[in-house]
Design a protein around this motif. Structure first.
Motif, short mmCIF file in Angstrom:
data_model
loop_
_atom_site.label_atom_id
_atom_site.label_comp_id
_atom_site.label_asym_id
_atom_site.label_seq_id
_atom_site.Cartn_x
_atom_site.Cartn_y
_atom_site.Cartn_z
N SER A 13 0.82 -1.22 0.00
CA SER A 13 0.00 0.00 0.00
C SER A 13 0.85 1.26 0.00
O SER A 13 0.30 2.37 -0.03
CB SER A 13 -0.92 0.01 1.22
N PHE A 14 2.18 1.11 0.02
CA PHE A 14 3.03 2.29 0.04
C PHE A 14 2.92 3.04 -1.28
O PHE A 14 2.91 2.45 -2.35
CB PHE A 14 4.49 1.88 0.27
N SER A 15 2.83 4.36 -1.21
CA SER A 15 2.64 5.15 -2.42
C SER A 15 3.24 6.54 -2.23
O SER A 15 3.24 7.08 -1.13
CB SER A 15 1.15 5.28 -2.75
N LEU A 16 3.75 7.09 -3.33
CA LEU A 16 4.21 8.48 -3.33
C LEU A 16 3.14 9.42 -3.83
O LEU A 16 3.35 10.64 -3.87
CB LEU A 16 5.46 8.62 -4.21
N VAL A 17 1.99 8.88 -4.22
CA VAL A 17 0.92 9.68 -4.82
C VAL A 17 -0.33 9.68 -3.95
O VAL A 17 -0.86 10.75 -3.60
CB VAL A 17 0.56 9.15 -6.23
N ARG A 18 -0.79 8.51 -3.60
CA ARG A 18 -2.07 8.38 -2.90
C ARG A 18 -2.03 9.09 -1.55
O ARG A 18 -1.08 8.95 -0.77
CB ARG A 18 -2.41 6.90 -2.73
N ASN A 19 -3.08 9.88 -1.31
CA ASN A 19 -3.31 10.57 -0.03
C ASN A 19 -2.42 11.78 0.20
O ASN A 19 -2.37 12.30 1.32
CB ASN A 19 -3.19 9.60 1.15
N LEU A 127 10.10 4.26 5.28
CA LEU A 127 8.83 4.34 4.56
C LEU A 127 7.85 5.26 5.28
O LEU A 127 7.15 6.06 4.64
CB LEU A 127 8.22 2.94 4.41
N ALA A 128 7.82 5.16 6.61
CA ALA A 128 6.91 6.01 7.38
C ALA A 128 7.31 7.48 7.26
O ALA A 128 6.44 8.36 7.14
CB ALA A 128 6.91 5.58 8.85
N ASP A 129 8.60 7.75 7.29
CA ASP A 129 9.07 9.14 7.15
C ASP A 129 8.70 9.72 5.79
O ASP A 129 8.30 10.88 5.68
CB ASP A 129 10.59 9.20 7.34
N ILE A 130 8.85 8.91 4.74
CA ILE A 130 8.52 9.39 3.39
C ILE A 130 7.03 9.65 3.27
O ILE A 130 6.61 10.63 2.64
CB ILE A 130 8.99 8.37 2.33
N GLN A 131 6.21 8.79 3.88
CA GLN A 131 4.77 9.03 3.82
C GLN A 131 4.38 10.31 4.54
O GLN A 131 3.51 11.05 4.08
CB GLN A 131 4.03 7.83 4.43
N ARG A 132 5.02 10.56 5.68
CA ARG A 132 4.74 11.81 6.39
C ARG A 132 5.17 13.02 5.56
O ARG A 132 4.47 14.04 5.51
CB ARG A 132 5.44 11.81 7.75
N LEU A 133 6.32 12.91 4.90
CA LEU A 133 6.78 14.00 4.04
C LEU A 133 5.84 14.20 2.86
O LEU A 133 5.57 15.33 2.45
CB LEU A 133 8.20 13.69 3.57
N ARG A 134 5.35 13.10 2.31
CA ARG A 134 4.40 13.16 1.19
C ARG A 134 3.13 13.90 1.59
O ARG A 134 2.53 14.63 0.77
CB ARG A 134 4.05 11.74 0.75
N TRP A 197 7.95 17.23 -7.60
CA TRP A 197 7.98 16.96 -6.17
C TRP A 197 8.04 15.46 -5.89
O TRP A 197 8.75 15.00 -5.02
CB TRP A 197 6.78 17.61 -5.49
N ARG A 198 7.28 14.69 -6.67
CA ARG A 198 7.31 13.24 -6.46
C ARG A 198 8.66 12.64 -6.82
O ARG A 198 9.10 11.67 -6.20
CB ARG A 198 6.19 12.58 -7.29
N LEU A 199 9.32 13.21 -7.83
CA LEU A 199 10.68 12.75 -8.15
C LEU A 199 11.64 13.06 -7.01
O LEU A 199 12.54 12.26 -6.72
CB LEU A 199 11.15 13.41 -9.45
N VAL A 200 11.45 14.21 -6.38
CA VAL A 200 12.28 14.53 -5.21
C VAL A 200 12.01 13.52 -4.09
O VAL A 200 12.95 13.03 -3.45
CB VAL A 200 11.98 15.97 -4.73
N LEU A 201 10.75 13.20 -3.87
CA LEU A 201 10.40 12.20 -2.85
C LEU A 201 11.02 10.84 -3.18
O LEU A 201 11.54 10.16 -2.29
CB LEU A 201 8.87 12.05 -2.76
N LEU A 202 10.95 10.46 -4.45
CA LEU A 202 11.53 9.17 -4.86
C LEU A 202 13.03 9.17 -4.62
O LEU A 202 13.60 8.18 -4.14
CB LEU A 202 11.23 8.92 -6.33
N GLY A 203 13.70 10.28 -4.95
CA GLY A 203 15.14 10.36 -4.71
C GLY A 203 15.48 10.26 -3.23
O GLY A 203 16.43 9.58 -2.84
N ILE A 204 14.69 10.94 -2.39
CA ILE A 204 14.92 10.86 -0.94
C ILE A 204 14.69 9.44 -0.44
O ILE A 204 15.47 8.91 0.38
CB ILE A 204 14.00 11.85 -0.20
#
Length: 394
Positions: A13-19, A127-134, A197-204
């Motif tokens: 369920s991990f996503s850089l887009v959803r929510n 993963l949790a940190d990236i979701q919070r950043l997202r 922004w999502r590319l930045v998230l993916l890089g992080i």
């Protein structure tokens, strides 16, 4: 982070887009259904909203094609049509690719053993940190600020080449110009900035994972320490690369057809764009290069020592014919004969210092180069080109 805090992030369920805030806004106003993401529906809707009113306004005014007083009709602005009918749908459909591929490669870190039980809490924390950043609103506030600034800049330059097909004295044409500035461009811009922004998230995300104590397999046949499954990562942002290249190629095509700009004069710009887009595509994967290079250097030393010991025992037993006792190394089935030992070392030596392969390059370079090749091809005489190609093949 609080020490000892546990995380239970389901990679499926991990996503850089959803929510993220933009996703939640679209769901709140009904653009995204309660179940599913509605990517196809949104791609069609955004494209029609951005493009169809422009065509209707231009058709009513009679400026869709060449007409008196209009030197650059709407159909001549190839960049506008590419932006509406190609780039916008691609940027929306890319969300579906991201939803499908990101959970898959995240899951592979556990399935392949690169992330063991000891590293699992750290991995889940990443993963949790990236979701919070997202989910943070600040990036989207910045995107909104850039969007407002970008739109205001166009109002300060009302004679922009992209709205020359609109006549401020005609209400219908004025409507088309206003729609382009306040609806068409903002739709494209927000989708483009969202993907940046999502590319930045993916890089992080990849950088944080690369810093974990991964259990790399230096002899893995993928020659990437077991990270070969990351070849699906470029699929996530290939539509973004294609969109940027297509929009710029469309704008350049307008300059070629309506401003007599020769295509060869654009070669430097095309090559620069190709280099930049390729660098953007490769950058997230380069996060693993330091760890891969370190693992390769250490493995070459370790396997060099092992090969030297094995070779010395073979030499003592069969060349020097010393009365050496049975050696566990010579009889180990996993090491095998001398040829197998050398193959092990060669496997380590052939390990790549970066997660870059022919497949990855194709997924990045092809979408970046394809619109540019189409633009260059417009200057080739079709008949003579086909004749030369046929002559070469025969």
């Amino acid at each position: 982070m609080k020490s000892g805090q546990s995380y239970d992030i389901d990679s499926r369920s991990f996503s850089l887009v959803r929510n993220d805030p933009f996703y939640r806004l679209q769901r709140r106003i009904g653009l995204i259904p309660a179940h599913g993401d509605g990517c196809k529906r949104r791609a069609l809707l955004y494209a029609l909203v951005a493009w169809l009113p422009l065509m209707i306004a231009s058709w009513v005014a009679g400026t869709v094609v060449e007409s008196a007083g209009i030197t650059e009709p709407l159909l001549g602005h190839i960049g506008i049509h590419v932006r509406c009918l190609v780039a916008i749908p691609l940027l929306v459909l890319a969300e579906g690719l991201a939803q499908k591929n990101i959970p898959l490669f995240v899951r592979e870190f556990r399935r392949t053993g690169l992330i063991g039980d000891a590293q699992s809490p750290q991995f889940e924390q990443v993963l949790a940190d990236i979701q919070r950043l997202r989910n943070k609103a600040i990036p989207w506030v910045i995107i909104a600020g850039l969007l407002i600034t970008w739109t205001a800049a166009f109002f300060l330059a009302p004679n922009s080449d992209e709205i020359q097909w609109a006549d401020a004295e005609s209400p219908s044409l004025a409507f088309g110009a206003w729609w382009f500035l306040l609806v068409t461009r903002p739709i494209f811009s927000v989708l483009l900035l969202a993907w940046i922004w999502r590319l930045v998230l993916l890089g992080i995300l990849l950088l944080r994972i690369a810093r974990l104590p991964l259990q790399l397999v230096v002899m893995h046949p993928d020659r990437a320490g077991g990270l070969g499954f990351l070849d699906r990562v470029p699929l996530i942002y290939s539509p973004f690369i294609l969109s940027v290249s297509a929009v710029l190629a469309g704008a350049w095509a307008h300059s070629v057809f309506y401003h007599n700009v020769p295509v060869p004069s654009l070669y430097i710009q095309m090559v620069t764009l190709l280099i930049v887009l390729t660098a953007v595509g490769l950058a997230p994967l380069l996060a693993f290069s330091p760890k891969l290079m370190h693992a390769k250097r250490q493995a070459l030393l370790d396997y060099g020592v092992l090969l030297a010991r094995h070779g010395k025992e073979v030499d003592d037993k069969w060349i020097a014919q010393k009365g050496v006792p049975d050696s566990p190394m010579l009889g180990a089935p996993e090491l095998g004969p001398v040829a197998d030992m050398q193959a092990l070392y060669q496997a380590v030596a052939s390990m790549r210092p970066a997660v870059i392969s022919k497949s990855i390059l194709i997924k990045i370079v092809l979408p970046a180069a394809l619109p540019l090749l189409v633009l260059v091809a417009t200057q080739w005489p079709l008949k003579s080109t086909l004749s030369k190609l046929l002559f070469t093949l025969l």
